[in-house]
Structures are given as C-alpha cells and as structure tokens.
Design a protein around this motif. Structure first.
Motif, PDB file in Angstrom:
ATOM      1  N   SER A 128       5.088 -34.186  12.369  1.00 54.44           N
ATOM      2  CA  SER A 128       3.665 -33.838  12.292  1.00 54.44           C
ATOM      3  C   SER A 128       2.973 -34.584  11.166  1.00 54.44           C
ATOM      4  O   SER A 128       1.849 -35.068  11.331  1.00 54.44           O
ATOM      5  CB  SER A 128       3.502 -32.327  12.087  1.00 54.44           C
ATOM      6  OG  SER A 128       3.972 -31.634  13.217  1.00 54.44           O
ATOM      7  N   SER A 129       3.637 -34.709  10.028  1.00 59.20           N
ATOM      8  CA  SER A 129       3.018 -35.405   8.895  1.00 59.20           C
ATOM      9  C   SER A 129       2.852 -36.895   9.186  1.00 59.20           C
ATOM     10  O   SER A 129       1.926 -37.526   8.676  1.00 59.20           O
ATOM     11  CB  SER A 129       3.802 -35.187   7.606  1.00 59.20           C
ATOM     12  OG  SER A 129       4.986 -35.949   7.591  1.00 59.20           O
ATOM     13  N   GLU A 134      -0.217 -39.731   7.668  1.00 58.76           N
ATOM     14  CA  GLU A 134      -0.169 -41.188   7.700  1.00 58.76           C
ATOM     15  C   GLU A 134      -1.107 -41.781   8.748  1.00 58.76           C
ATOM     16  O   GLU A 134      -1.387 -42.976   8.709  1.00 58.76           O
ATOM     17  CB  GLU A 134       1.264 -41.648   7.953  1.00 58.76           C
ATOM     18  CG  GLU A 134       2.225 -41.203   6.856  1.00 58.76           C
ATOM     19  CD  GLU A 134       3.662 -41.554   7.162  1.00 58.76           C
ATOM     20  OE1 GLU A 134       3.892 -42.574   7.850  1.00 58.76           O
ATOM     21  OE2 GLU A 134       4.558 -40.809   6.729  1.00 58.76           O
ATOM     22  N   ARG A 135      -1.560 -40.967   9.677  1.00 54.44           N
ATOM     23  CA  ARG A 135      -2.498 -41.395  10.725  1.00 54.44           C
ATOM     24  C   ARG A 135      -2.092 -42.730  11.352  1.00 54.44           C
ATOM     25  O   ARG A 135      -2.870 -43.670  11.418  1.00 54.44           O
ATOM     26  CB  ARG A 135      -3.916 -41.481  10.183  1.00 54.44           C
ATOM     27  CG  ARG A 135      -4.447 -40.204   9.588  1.00 54.44           C
ATOM     28  CD  ARG A 135      -5.126 -39.340  10.630  1.00 54.44           C
ATOM     29  NE  ARG A 135      -5.430 -38.032  10.090  1.00 54.44           N
ATOM     30  CZ  ARG A 135      -6.629 -37.540   9.971  1.00 54.44           C
ATOM     31  NH1 ARG A 135      -7.667 -38.219  10.384  1.00 54.44           N
ATOM     32  NH2 ARG A 135      -6.818 -36.341   9.475  1.00 54.44           N
ATOM     33  N   LYS A 136      -0.857 -42.773  11.823  1.00 53.74           N
ATOM     34  CA  LYS A 136      -0.347 -43.989  12.466  1.00 53.74           C
ATOM     35  C   LYS A 136      -1.160 -44.341  13.704  1.00 53.74           C
ATOM     36  O   LYS A 136      -1.288 -45.496  14.061  1.00 53.74           O
ATOM     37  CB  LYS A 136       1.129 -43.820  12.835  1.00 53.74           C
ATOM     38  CG  LYS A 136       2.043 -43.581  11.662  1.00 53.74           C
ATOM     39  CD  LYS A 136       2.407 -44.864  11.014  1.00 53.74           C
ATOM     40  CE  LYS A 136       3.432 -44.616   9.921  1.00 53.74           C
ATOM     41  NZ  LYS A 136       3.645 -45.758   9.103  1.00 53.74           N
ATOM     42  N   SER A 137      -1.662 -43.322  14.390  1.00 49.58           N
ATOM     43  CA  SER A 137      -2.544 -43.531  15.538  1.00 49.58           C
ATOM     44  C   SER A 137      -3.293 -42.232  15.791  1.00 49.58           C
ATOM     45  O   SER A 137      -2.974 -41.204  15.208  1.00 49.58           O
ATOM     46  CB  SER A 137      -1.743 -43.937  16.785  1.00 49.58           C
ATOM     47  OG  SER A 137      -1.020 -42.844  17.288  1.00 49.58           O
ATOM     48  N   GLY A 138      -4.288 -42.314  16.668  1.00 48.09           N
ATOM     49  CA  GLY A 138      -4.996 -41.093  17.031  1.00 48.09           C
ATOM     50  C   GLY A 138      -4.070 -40.201  17.837  1.00 48.09           C
ATOM     51  O   GLY A 138      -3.471 -40.649  18.814  1.00 48.09           O
ATOM     52  N   CYS A 139      -3.940 -38.975  17.416  1.00 49.02           N
ATOM     53  CA  CYS A 139      -2.999 -38.071  18.074  1.00 49.02           C
ATOM     54  C   CYS A 139      -3.413 -36.645  17.770  1.00 49.02           C
ATOM     55  O   CYS A 139      -3.547 -36.276  16.610  1.00 49.02           O
ATOM     56  CB  CYS A 139      -1.596 -38.349  17.557  1.00 49.02           C
ATOM     57  SG  CYS A 139      -0.331 -37.348  18.312  1.00 49.02           S
ATOM     58  N   PHE A 176       2.223 -28.509  20.114  1.00 52.06           N
ATOM     59  CA  PHE A 176       1.756 -28.085  18.802  1.00 52.06           C
ATOM     60  C   PHE A 176       0.435 -28.804  18.558  1.00 52.06           C
ATOM     61  O   PHE A 176       0.341 -30.019  18.749  1.00 52.06           O
ATOM     62  CB  PHE A 176       2.776 -28.456  17.724  1.00 52.06           C
ATOM     63  CG  PHE A 176       2.341 -28.094  16.335  1.00 52.06           C
ATOM     64  CD1 PHE A 176       2.456 -26.789  15.879  1.00 52.06           C
ATOM     65  CD2 PHE A 176       1.813 -29.057  15.484  1.00 52.06           C
ATOM     66  CE1 PHE A 176       2.039 -26.446  14.588  1.00 52.06           C
ATOM     67  CE2 PHE A 176       1.411 -28.725  14.203  1.00 52.06           C
ATOM     68  CZ  PHE A 176       1.522 -27.422  13.754  1.00 52.06           C
ATOM     69  N   ASP A 177      -0.579 -28.073  18.147  1.00 49.68           N
ATOM     70  CA  ASP A 177      -1.896 -28.645  17.880  1.00 49.68           C
ATOM     71  C   ASP A 177      -1.953 -29.100  16.424  1.00 49.68           C
ATOM     72  O   ASP A 177      -1.921 -28.287  15.495  1.00 49.68           O
ATOM     73  CB  ASP A 177      -2.985 -27.608  18.164  1.00 49.68           C
ATOM     74  CG  ASP A 177      -4.386 -28.186  18.147  1.00 49.68           C
ATOM     75  OD1 ASP A 177      -4.551 -29.350  17.692  1.00 49.68           O
ATOM     76  OD2 ASP A 177      -5.305 -27.489  18.566  1.00 49.68           O
ATOM     77  N   LEU A 178      -2.009 -30.407  16.208  1.00 53.40           N
ATOM     78  CA  LEU A 178      -1.982 -30.967  14.855  1.00 53.40           C
ATOM     79  C   LEU A 178      -3.208 -30.590  14.020  1.00 53.40           C
ATOM     80  O   LEU A 178      -3.142 -30.599  12.796  1.00 53.40           O
ATOM     81  CB  LEU A 178      -1.843 -32.493  14.925  1.00 53.40           C
ATOM     82  CG  LEU A 178      -0.489 -32.967  15.446  1.00 53.40           C
ATOM     83  CD1 LEU A 178      -0.539 -34.459  15.754  1.00 53.40           C
ATOM     84  CD2 LEU A 178       0.621 -32.665  14.453  1.00 53.40           C
TER      85      LEU A 178
END
Length: 182
Positions: A128-129, A134-139, A176-178
């Motif tokens: 999740s982190s 880190e926002r590797k991609s939109g998710c 799971f809703d991030l």
C-alpha cells in the motif's frame, strides 16, 4: 519481534538469481511452485513483478509477493446498478469512469519458519505504501483473489469483498481502498 525490528532486519528486493528460491517453503504447493518455476516466466513476459523479502543476516528468502496491474470495472459487477452503487459509495461527486486503477497482489506467501509474526500484514502495508507514499502510478485500490483460507487475514487487514458472485468459489475477489490511508 516488532514491526520496526523486522523491517530493519530484512530487505524487499526485486526477484533475482542472487537468492536460492528452492529453499523457500510456505507449505502451499501452488505458491511454492509459482516462486520456484513460474515467477521468472511472469517477469520475462512483463505480466507480474515478484519481490523477495530477504533476511539481511542470512540472505534467506522469508516471504515473497507478486504484483500486477488490475482495475475495478463495470464488468466486475452483475449489473450497472451494482457498479453505480459501488462507485457512488467511493467517489462522491467525481467524474464517472468505467473502471478505476488497481494493483493486484497475485501471490503472497510467507515461509513456514516465519509464520505468526505479522509478516503478511507488514507486506500488505508495504504494498500500500508503494502506491500511496511513493506514488509509482495512479492507483486507487489493491485487489487480491484471496484463497478461502486466507479470507480472515484479509478481512483483519480491512479488505472487503468486491461482490458476492464468487461466494462458492475457491477464491474471492477482495479489495482495499488506498484512500483510507490518506
């Protein structure tokens, strides 16, 4: 061992030939087989990325997980009405999309020697982190096709059933809703 002690004694690394994967045994033939025989094939085909949780002191593989792109979409629900209920619950006054980006945990396994130490929960938080911090991609979501025996573990970690279409199957789609972490 506390979560902090555990996280400082391991490294989460991409799949590599540097580690002996054949020593890993989680007690589940399918999960062992994936790591031993299929994980590299999935990597080479760009279908899934597998990460190893490795002891810094012994270099033993203690756990692993594999990730792939996913989505939650209209086709995941029996009807458009059911999808709209899901969407309205999660996206108040937002643009209506036909699907929402997700990250799928394809496999998650802990070596038998490391059971009952909350490593699975640590790994769910780690995944999740990766997306939130880190926002590797939109998710927006993390999804999993949970084995029936693992459902209580995912529920304990705030995962929910996507729908009830799979109640009588060997696996259930859960998410799971991030946004809950923001």
């Amino acid at each position: 061992m506390t979560r902090e002690e555990f996280s400082s004694s391991v490294a989460v690394l991409p799949l590599s030939d540097s580690f002996d994967l054949n020593e890993f045994d989680c007690g589940d033939e399918d999960l062992n087989d994936f790591l031993h025989n299929e994980s590299r094939l999935y990597e080479d085909a760009l279908i899934a990325a597998t990460y190893l949780v490795v002891s810094l002191s012994t270099r033993k593989v203690l756990a692993y997980f594999s990730l792939a792109n996913d989505k939650i979409s209209l086709s995941d629900f029996e009807s458009k009405t059911e999808f709209n209920r899901f969407r309205k619950q999660k996206f108040v006054n937002e643009k209506r999309l036909r699907s929402y980006p997700a990250l799928k945990i394809g496999r998650l396994a802990i070596d038998k020697s490391m059971r009952n130490q909350s490593i699975g929960t640590y790994l769910l938080e780690y995944v999740s982190s990766m997306m939130v911090d880190e926002r590797k991609s939109g998710c927006r979501f993390v999804t999993v096709d949970a084995y029936v025996d693992a459902i209580p573990f995912y529920i304990k970690n705030d995962y929910q059933f996507l729908n009830n279409d799979d109640e009588d199957k060997n696996t259930r789609v859960m998410y799971f809703d991030l946004v809950s972490l923001l």
